[in-house]
Motif scaffolding. Structure first.
Motif, PDB file in Angstrom:
ATOM      1  N   SER A   1     -18.344   8.758  18.340  1.00 52.43           N
ATOM      2  CA  SER A   1     -18.485   9.262  16.966  1.00 52.43           C
ATOM      3  C   SER A   1     -18.433  10.782  16.914  1.00 52.43           C
ATOM      4  CB  SER A   1     -19.733   8.706  16.305  1.00 52.43           C
ATOM      5  OG  SER A   1     -20.810   8.790  17.179  1.00 52.43           O
TER       6      SER A   1
ATOM      7  N   HIS B   1     -17.617  -0.458  15.693  1.00 50.54           N
ATOM      8  CA  HIS B   1     -18.486   0.385  16.514  1.00 50.54           C
ATOM      9  C   HIS B   1     -18.700  -0.258  17.881  1.00 50.54           C
ATOM     10  CE1 HIS B   1     -22.550   2.479  17.290  1.00 50.54           C
ATOM     11  NE2 HIS B   1     -21.562   3.119  17.826  1.00 50.54           N
TER      12      HIS B   1
ATOM     13  N   ALA C   1     -31.707  -2.770  23.941  1.00 53.30           N
ATOM     14  CA  ALA C   1     -30.618  -2.604  24.904  1.00 53.30           C
ATOM     15  C   ALA C   1     -30.144  -1.161  24.820  1.00 53.30           C
ATOM     16  CB  ALA C   1     -29.476  -3.551  24.577  1.00 53.30           C
TER      17      ALA C   1
ATOM     18  N   THR D   1     -20.567   3.916  23.529  1.00 47.19           N
ATOM     19  CA  THR D   1     -19.164   3.522  23.385  1.00 47.19           C
ATOM     20  C   THR D   1     -18.484   3.483  24.758  1.00 47.19           C
ATOM     21  OG1 THR D   1     -19.165   4.569  21.224  1.00 47.19           O
ATOM     22  CG2 THR D   1     -17.017   4.159  22.221  1.00 47.19           C
TER      23      THR D   1
ATOM     24  N   ASP E   1     -27.593  11.382  28.489  1.00 41.31           N
ATOM     25  CA  ASP E   1     -28.952  10.930  28.189  1.00 41.31           C
ATOM     26  C   ASP E   1     -29.855  11.335  29.347  1.00 41.31           C
ATOM     27  OD1 ASP E   1     -28.404   9.765  25.758  1.00 41.31           O
ATOM     28  OD2 ASP E   1     -27.982   7.798  26.617  1.00 41.31           O
TER      29      ASP E   1
ATOM     30  N   ARG F   1     -31.413  13.268  24.576  1.00 43.20           N
ATOM     31  CA  ARG F   1     -30.020  13.497  24.936  1.00 43.20           C
ATOM     32  C   ARG F   1     -29.943  14.960  25.359  1.00 43.20           C
ATOM     33  NH1 ARG F   1     -26.037  10.512  20.716  1.00 43.20           N
ATOM     34  NH2 ARG F   1     -24.837  10.271  22.619  1.00 43.20           N
TER      35      ARG F   1
ATOM     36  N   LYS G   1     -26.935   7.221  12.997  1.00 48.58           N
ATOM     37  CA  LYS G   1     -27.988   7.883  13.774  1.00 48.58           C
ATOM     38  C   LYS G   1     -28.393   9.188  13.103  1.00 48.58           C
ATOM     39  CE  LYS G   1     -26.027   5.933  17.822  1.00 48.58           C
ATOM     40  NZ  LYS G   1     -25.726   5.959  19.207  1.00 48.58           N
TER      41      LYS G   1
END
Ligand code: ADP
Length: 542
Positions: free
Chosen positions: A187, A232, A327, A331, A416, A431, A522
């Protein structure tokens, strides 16, 4: 010694063949505007996918040309998921929530030749179409006026007319399993969106992992409510997982608000669902305001994309008997990389600690933690480093070879940051681009956000780092309160006190009606930081 096994490629055509032959009566059930549900069996999907492939071939799609979709979750989109890669072309899912500029950039970068578009999204496509150099054909679902899309040299056709009368079987070519099946763009929260090309093999293996008992445990007795959009990250693999397992697919189309979703759950009784935390947060508020709504069919809800608040999981489990399983992925990881399913042997307390973690890697994915100097960090549950991943469904390069610094000797740098314990359960703290470094030490914005989200007056909470003369950076908490709730910064600070180190406690607070969101829902911290820098946020200092 050579193996004596057959060399049968793992392809989407194999998934489709299995789904339609072994589970011909499994169904795709799509929500309609009037609240009814349109049903197609996997046998219907296979027939119509063959027809779609013939139609695409006849309008000139050859080789690995890109066929884009601009669609919500519905049966036609499932047909595109089956037909396009299985005929050897590459499915490129476009996100309707992107800005026109981003859509144009992505569609041209991918060199899309055909766009299959939902009738309801045709105006959006119409606005960008003149700038899509390579597009020759537009296929529109539903009964809408095609005239606004027509222009010189472009073939615009209704979906049903496009596939009508075509043969109901297709001789799917034998493909190299390493060839591209589908494309997705990140994104682009930093820089331009980057393209990821999933292979047939990665898609097949990822779908198997999604089905596994320690994954989402999908069986032929399940019905999967796929709320996570098919544009997505591959709808988290739920579509192919359903075809493999023979599970029904329940598709909400564009009706993604809590009220129609709860209605769909009550009427279609799905057993598994997948959506980001904000959706479940909305669903929870709806359920609280509308007691008596029945969501009891749901056994397992996969949730990820951003950190899942512990209290959300606990309320769903205790009050509604619904297990939300966290989870983690992106991407670039197809996306399922880790899942938080603790062993049954652990204590109640440890169970919830592990449920609140981002989970441990699914078989096929390896994780490691690396510090700023490139050294591996111990898996002691305390040391922090960047998470790196490798595996057969992890991206090894971006389309066009962009951003090579995302790769480190065969590992993907996820961006991350977190900790890992000795059983490989990871806990994300941030992040890399969002970390707050205060007086040389890290403050976890994610941890502060999750704690604040647990306050009864808070609807949404996000924490960004802002410049500070003394400490270089300090946290700024940006809060959206629940309707009718009244809370002061001091009360929120007291609520955090004792739960985190004293020097983590934010002194800067800001109340806003809404936190800006990215195209995949987000918190958009980049926008918030820019708003703060421009003085557009009213900050209370305590
Ligand atoms: P983008 O990178 O553009 O936000 P993705 O959907 O690929 O788009 O997002 C992947 C990122 O989402 C991960 O790198 C991670 O930061 C975040 N994420 C995904 N799942 C989780 C989770 N369970 N908890 C916290 N963060 C998550």
């Amino acid at each position: 010694m050579q193996s004596t096994m057959m060399n049968v490629p793992l392809t989407t055509a194999a998934i489709l063949r299995h789904g339609s032959r072994v589970h011909p009566t499994a169904r795709v059930r799509t929500m309609q505007p009037d609240g009814s549900v349109k049903v197609g069996t996997f046998a219907d999907v296979a027939r119509r996918s063959a027809q779609l492939a013939h139609a695409l071939r006849d309008c000139g799609v050859t080789g690995d040309e890109r066929v884009a979709t601009l669609m919500w979750n519905n049966q036609e989109h499932v047909e595109a998921y089956c037909a396009v890669p299985s005929m050897g072309a590459v499915l490129h899912t476009l996100n309707p929530r992107l800005t026109p500029e981003q859509l144009i950039y992505i569609a041209n970068h991918a060199d899309d030749r055909v766009v299959i578009v939902d009738g309801t999204l045709a105006p959006l496509l119409g606005a960008v179409l003149p700038h899509l150099a390579g597009v020759r054909t537009v296929v529109v679902t539903g009964a809408v006026d095609l005239a606004p899309l027509q222009r010189e040299g472009l073939n615009v056709v209704a979906y049903e007319e496009f596939i009508a009368g075509r043969p109901e079987t297709f001789d799917w070519p034998e493909l190299d399993e390493f060839s591209a099946a589908a494309m997705c763009y990140t994104s682009g929260t930093t820089g331009n969106p980057k393209g990821v090309a999933y292979s047939h093999r990665s898609t097949y293996l990822h779908s198997m992992a999604a089905c596994a008992a320690d994954g989402l445990s999908v069986t032929g007795d399940d019905a999967i409510l796929a709320i996570v959009p098919m544009f997505h990250a591959n709808a988290w693999g739920l579509v192919y997982a359903a075809l493999i397992a023979g599970a029904d697919l329940v598709m909400p189309d564009r009706f993604l608000q809590a009220e129609p979703l709860v209605r769909l759950i009550a009427s279609e009784r799905p057993t598994i669902a997948g959506a980001v935390p904000t959706i479940w947060n909305d669903v929870l508020h709806y359920l609280e305001a509308n007691p008596g709504s029945d969501i009891s069919s749901l056994g397992l809800v996969a949730c990820g994309g951003s950190a899942v608040p512990l209290h959300l999981m606990q309320i769903f489990q205790e009050k509604y008997g619904v297990q939300i399983v966290q989870a983690w992925g992106m991407t670039e990881t197809s996306p399922l990389a880790a899942i938080a399913r603790p062993p049954a042997s652990v204590s109640e307390e440890e169970h919830w600690t592990l449920r609140a973690s981002q989970g441990r890697p699914v078989a096929g994915v390896e994780l490691r933690l690396v510090d700023d100097e490139g050294n591996e960090v111990p898996h002691d549950g305390e040391s922090v480093g960047e998470i790196q991943v490798r595996g057969p469904w992890i991206t090894g390069a971006y389309v066009g070879g962009e951003e090579t610094d995302k790769f480190d000797n065969g590992w993907l740098r996820t961006g991350d940051v977190g900790r890992m314990d000795d059983r490989s359960f990871i806990t994300l703290t941030d992040r890399t681009k969002d970390v707050i470094k205060s007086g040389g030490e890290w403050i976890s914005s994610v941890e502060l956000e999750l704690l604040l989200a647990g306050h009864p007056a808070v609807l949404e909470a996000t924490v960004i780092g802002v410049p500070d003369e003394k400490w270089q950076e300090r946290p700024l908490a940006v809060i959206v309160t629940r309707e009718g709730a009244d809370v002061t910064p001091s009360q929120l600070r007291d609520f955090l006190d004792g739960k985190v180190a004293k020097w983590w406690l934010p002194e800067r607070w800001c109340f806003v009606p809404e936190v800006p969101k990215t195209s995949v829902g987000k918190f958009d911290k980049k926008v918030l930081r820019a708003q703060h820098a421009a003085g557009a946020l009213t900050v209370v200092d305590i």
